[in-house]
Design an enzyme around this catalytic site. Structure first.
Site, PDB file in Angstrom:
ATOM      1  N   HIS A 174      83.520 -40.475  98.809  1.00  0.00           N
ATOM      2  CA  HIS A 174      84.965 -40.234  98.780  1.00  0.00           C
ATOM      3  C   HIS A 174      85.626 -40.929  99.969  1.00  0.00           C
ATOM      4  CE1 HIS A 174      85.247 -37.191  95.555  1.00  0.00           C
ATOM      5  NE2 HIS A 174      84.015 -36.887  95.924  1.00  0.00           N
ATOM      6  N   GLU A 193      88.707 -41.132 100.610  1.00  0.00           N
ATOM      7  CA  GLU A 193      89.837 -40.320 101.066  1.00  0.00           C
ATOM      8  C   GLU A 193      89.390 -39.166 101.964  1.00  0.00           C
ATOM      9  OE1 GLU A 193      88.475 -38.178  97.340  1.00  0.00           O
ATOM     10  OE2 GLU A 193      88.521 -40.244  98.090  1.00  0.00           O
ATOM     11  N   CYS A 226      83.845 -41.885  92.950  1.00  0.00           N
ATOM     12  CA  CYS A 226      82.988 -40.761  92.588  1.00  0.00           C
ATOM     13  C   CYS A 226      82.750 -40.708  91.072  1.00  0.00           C
ATOM     14  CB  CYS A 226      83.561 -39.456  93.137  1.00  0.00           C
ATOM     15  SG  CYS A 226      82.367 -38.094  93.144  1.00  0.00           S
TER      16      CYS A 226
END
Length: 211
Positions: free
Chosen positions: A186, A188, A81
């Site tokens: 992202h 995650e 990001c």
């Protein structure tokens, strides 16, 4: 296990990134210490927020040159990001210089009635580097999670590893060049696809260690 340094420069919550790296088989080490970047097997630069505060924070911690050095040494590096955006020369979001690792500029989405800014939520990647190890064991157009109002615009389009289309605007979603990979989305927060991407990165780290 692969020990991966996760750079802490007060730009976002590191907990979810570290948890995802652990699930991917790595041992994350959150650090502000440049010496940890030298001893780690790989480095991850996450980030949420604005371009200028990120660069000022890195500079105040004496991390800019160490980051440039470990990339120049060929150590596996992943930007996430904002951590992707600051690899570039500059941003329309601010006035600070970026790290200048990848030539290009960070640009703002063009205002349009057909889209919402920030680009937030799930979207599909269009893979442009099909042979990149980053995409191993993934479907052709995987869904990942985005939250951003700016996107990177590399000078050399060959570094693009994937694009994403938001409304009528198709922009860079990931880059891969030599030992540097970076993603605008992202991983995650991207469920099993994101975990697989991180697992692919960890596998690359292990391969480099054994070479």
């Amino acid at each position: 296990m692969a020990v991966i340094a996760v750079i802490d420069y007060d730009m976002g919550n590191l907990h979810s990134v570290c948890k995802a790296l652990e699930k991917a088989g790595a041992t994350p080490k959150v650090t502000k210490d440049p010496s940890d970047l030298e001893t780690a097997m790989a480095v991850v630069l996450p980030g949420v927020g604005a371009f200028d505060p990120a660069m000022l924070s890195l500079r105040s911690r004496g991390l800019i040159e160490p980051i440039k050095n470990i990339i120049a040494q060929g150590k596996p590096f992943l930007g996430i990001c904002l951590g992707m955006q600051i690899l570039f020369d500059s941003s329309e979001e601010g006035v600070e210089n970026g790290l200048g690792i990848i030539p290009g500029k960070v640009r703002r989405f063009r205002p349009s009635q057909e889209i919402r800014i920030p680009h937030m939520g799930w979207n599909q990647l269009e893979i442009t580097q099909a042979r990149s190890l980053l995409w191993e064991h993934l479907p052709p157009q995987p869904w990942v999670y985005f939250v951003h109002s700016f996107y990177v615009d590399p000078v050399e389009k060959k570094v693009n590893a994937a694009t994403v289309t938001h409304g009528s605007q198709t922009v860079t979603a990931a880059v891969a060049y030599e030992n540097v990979t970076a993603v605008q989305f992202h991983p995650e927060k991207s469920s099993n696809v994101g975990l697989q991407i991180l697992s692919n990165f960890v596998s690359q780290v292990r391969e480099k260690i054994t070479v």
